[in-house]
Design a protein around this motif. Sequence first.
Motif, PDB file in Angstrom:
ATOM      1  N   ASN A   5      65.768  45.089  25.392  1.00 44.58           N
ATOM      2  CA  ASN A   5      64.756  45.578  24.455  1.00 44.58           C
ATOM      3  C   ASN A   5      64.091  46.830  25.006  1.00 44.58           C
ATOM      4  O   ASN A   5      63.762  46.888  26.191  1.00 44.58           O
ATOM      5  CB  ASN A   5      63.667  44.524  24.228  1.00 44.58           C
ATOM      6  CG  ASN A   5      64.188  43.286  23.542  1.00 44.58           C
ATOM      7  OD1 ASN A   5      64.930  43.371  22.566  1.00 44.58           O
ATOM      8  ND2 ASN A   5      63.810  42.127  24.045  1.00 44.58           N
ATOM      9  N   ILE A   6      63.854  47.798  24.131  1.00 46.02           N
ATOM     10  CA  ILE A   6      63.145  49.021  24.491  1.00 46.02           C
ATOM     11  C   ILE A   6      61.828  49.050  23.745  1.00 46.02           C
ATOM     12  O   ILE A   6      61.787  48.895  22.521  1.00 46.02           O
ATOM     13  CB  ILE A   6      63.968  50.279  24.143  1.00 46.02           C
ATOM     14  CG1 ILE A   6      65.301  50.274  24.891  1.00 46.02           C
ATOM     15  CG2 ILE A   6      63.167  51.549  24.438  1.00 46.02           C
ATOM     16  CD1 ILE A   6      65.193  50.376  26.403  1.00 46.02           C
ATOM     17  N   CYS A   7      60.748  49.244  24.492  1.00 43.71           N
ATOM     18  CA  CYS A   7      59.425  49.389  23.894  1.00 43.71           C
ATOM     19  C   CYS A   7      59.218  50.858  23.543  1.00 43.71           C
ATOM     20  O   CYS A   7      59.463  51.736  24.377  1.00 43.71           O
ATOM     21  CB  CYS A   7      58.356  48.931  24.884  1.00 43.71           C
ATOM     22  SG  CYS A   7      56.673  49.148  24.279  1.00 43.71           S
ATOM     23  N   VAL A   8      58.787  51.110  22.328  1.00 41.81           N
ATOM     24  CA  VAL A   8      58.558  52.485  21.889  1.00 41.81           C
ATOM     25  C   VAL A   8      57.105  52.632  21.448  1.00 41.81           C
ATOM     26  O   VAL A   8      56.605  51.852  20.629  1.00 41.81           O
ATOM     27  CB  VAL A   8      59.513  52.887  20.742  1.00 41.81           C
ATOM     28  CG1 VAL A   8      59.260  54.331  20.313  1.00 41.81           C
ATOM     29  CG2 VAL A   8      60.964  52.715  21.169  1.00 41.81           C
ATOM     30  N   TYR A   9      56.458  53.640  22.012  1.00 42.70           N
ATOM     31  CA  TYR A   9      55.098  54.021  21.630  1.00 42.70           C
ATOM     32  C   TYR A   9      55.213  55.268  20.754  1.00 42.70           C
ATOM     33  O   TYR A   9      55.884  56.237  21.131  1.00 42.70           O
ATOM     34  CB  TYR A   9      54.265  54.344  22.866  1.00 42.70           C
ATOM     35  CG  TYR A   9      54.239  53.255  23.914  1.00 42.70           C
ATOM     36  CD1 TYR A   9      53.738  51.989  23.623  1.00 42.70           C
ATOM     37  CD2 TYR A   9      54.704  53.494  25.206  1.00 42.70           C
ATOM     38  CE1 TYR A   9      53.706  50.994  24.586  1.00 42.70           C
ATOM     39  CE2 TYR A   9      54.660  52.512  26.180  1.00 42.70           C
ATOM     40  CZ  TYR A   9      54.169  51.261  25.871  1.00 42.70           C
ATOM     41  OH  TYR A   9      54.127  50.271  26.828  1.00 42.70           O
ATOM     42  N   TYR A  40      57.571  47.212  19.535  1.00 47.20           N
ATOM     43  CA  TYR A  40      56.639  48.281  19.160  1.00 47.20           C
ATOM     44  C   TYR A  40      55.359  47.658  18.628  1.00 47.20           C
ATOM     45  O   TYR A  40      55.195  46.450  18.620  1.00 47.20           O
ATOM     46  CB  TYR A  40      57.294  49.244  18.162  1.00 47.20           C
ATOM     47  CG  TYR A  40      57.158  48.839  16.711  1.00 47.20           C
ATOM     48  CD1 TYR A  40      56.491  49.647  15.803  1.00 47.20           C
ATOM     49  CD2 TYR A  40      57.675  47.627  16.249  1.00 47.20           C
ATOM     50  CE1 TYR A  40      56.357  49.277  14.470  1.00 47.20           C
ATOM     51  CE2 TYR A  40      57.546  47.254  14.930  1.00 47.20           C
ATOM     52  CZ  TYR A  40      56.879  48.082  14.037  1.00 47.20           C
ATOM     53  OH  TYR A  40      56.736  47.714  12.731  1.00 47.20           O
ATOM     54  N   GLY A  41      54.455  48.513  18.147  1.00 47.76           N
ATOM     55  CA  GLY A  41      53.110  48.072  17.776  1.00 47.76           C
ATOM     56  C   GLY A  41      52.958  47.327  16.473  1.00 47.76           C
ATOM     57  O   GLY A  41      51.832  47.017  16.074  1.00 47.76           O
ATOM     58  N   GLY A 102      62.370  48.763  29.113  1.00 49.72           N
ATOM     59  CA  GLY A 102      62.161  50.197  29.272  1.00 49.72           C
ATOM     60  C   GLY A 102      61.160  50.659  28.234  1.00 49.72           C
ATOM     61  O   GLY A 102      60.916  49.956  27.244  1.00 49.72           O
ATOM     62  N   PHE A 103      60.599  51.861  28.455  1.00 52.64           N
ATOM     63  CA  PHE A 103      59.486  52.341  27.633  1.00 52.64           C
ATOM     64  C   PHE A 103      59.698  53.802  27.266  1.00 52.64           C
ATOM     65  O   PHE A 103      59.932  54.637  28.141  1.00 52.64           O
ATOM     66  CB  PHE A 103      58.168  52.175  28.387  1.00 52.64           C
ATOM     67  CG  PHE A 103      57.983  50.780  28.911  1.00 52.64           C
ATOM     68  CD1 PHE A 103      57.430  49.793  28.117  1.00 52.64           C
ATOM     69  CD2 PHE A 103      58.420  50.439  30.179  1.00 52.64           C
ATOM     70  CE1 PHE A 103      57.302  48.497  28.582  1.00 52.64           C
ATOM     71  CE2 PHE A 103      58.293  49.149  30.659  1.00 52.64           C
ATOM     72  CZ  PHE A 103      57.738  48.167  29.863  1.00 52.64           C
TER      73      PHE A 103
END
Length: 195
Positions: A5-9, A40-41, A102-103
């Motif tokens: 999973n990739i966290c995206v801001y 994500y958010g 990862g971010f």
Amino acid sequence: MALENICVYLGSNSGRQPVYVEEAAAFGRELASRGLGLVYGGARAGTMGVLADAVLAAGGRVIGVIPESLVQKEMAHAGLTEQHIVGSMHERKTMMVERADGFVALPGGAGTFEEIFETWTWAQLGMHKKPCGLLNIAGFYDKLAEFLDHARDEAFMRPEHRAMLMVESDPGKLLDRFAHYTAPTVSKWITRGEQ
């Protein structure tokens, strides 16, 4: 490093130029094509919603995390694989970090900057060993990258720690770098003798 999973801001607004929306959607398709889930958010507003919709439309999975206080303001996305409603921003950020490997920050405002900087700071402190990066759409992060290089050159951060925040304009290149990332083992602190 195995990525799941990739966290995206990114922004709860869409920005002035259409390229921000277009590239957010393209990044969502890239994630899904690689079998990577999105964390994500949890909103459907701005490029946040565009990214989530693109991942879902390409058959990918999306985990949203949104505080109760922002459910109405940011318009919580109702069609996600998982949507977690939490009590505070601190809980939101903690859960996002825990669920991601990862971010990445896409163009956004103060919240986007704060989130990627906090995550990158935690990596420098050795609190996690996950990659962090900026997707530099349309040169959005050029001046920030230049300033961070200046901070490195002025010995307020080590070169190894500056390099931890990767900057790429191509989403595939950024994700390839994430897949081969190894966290540095050097201490964050610079002593007088090292300057």
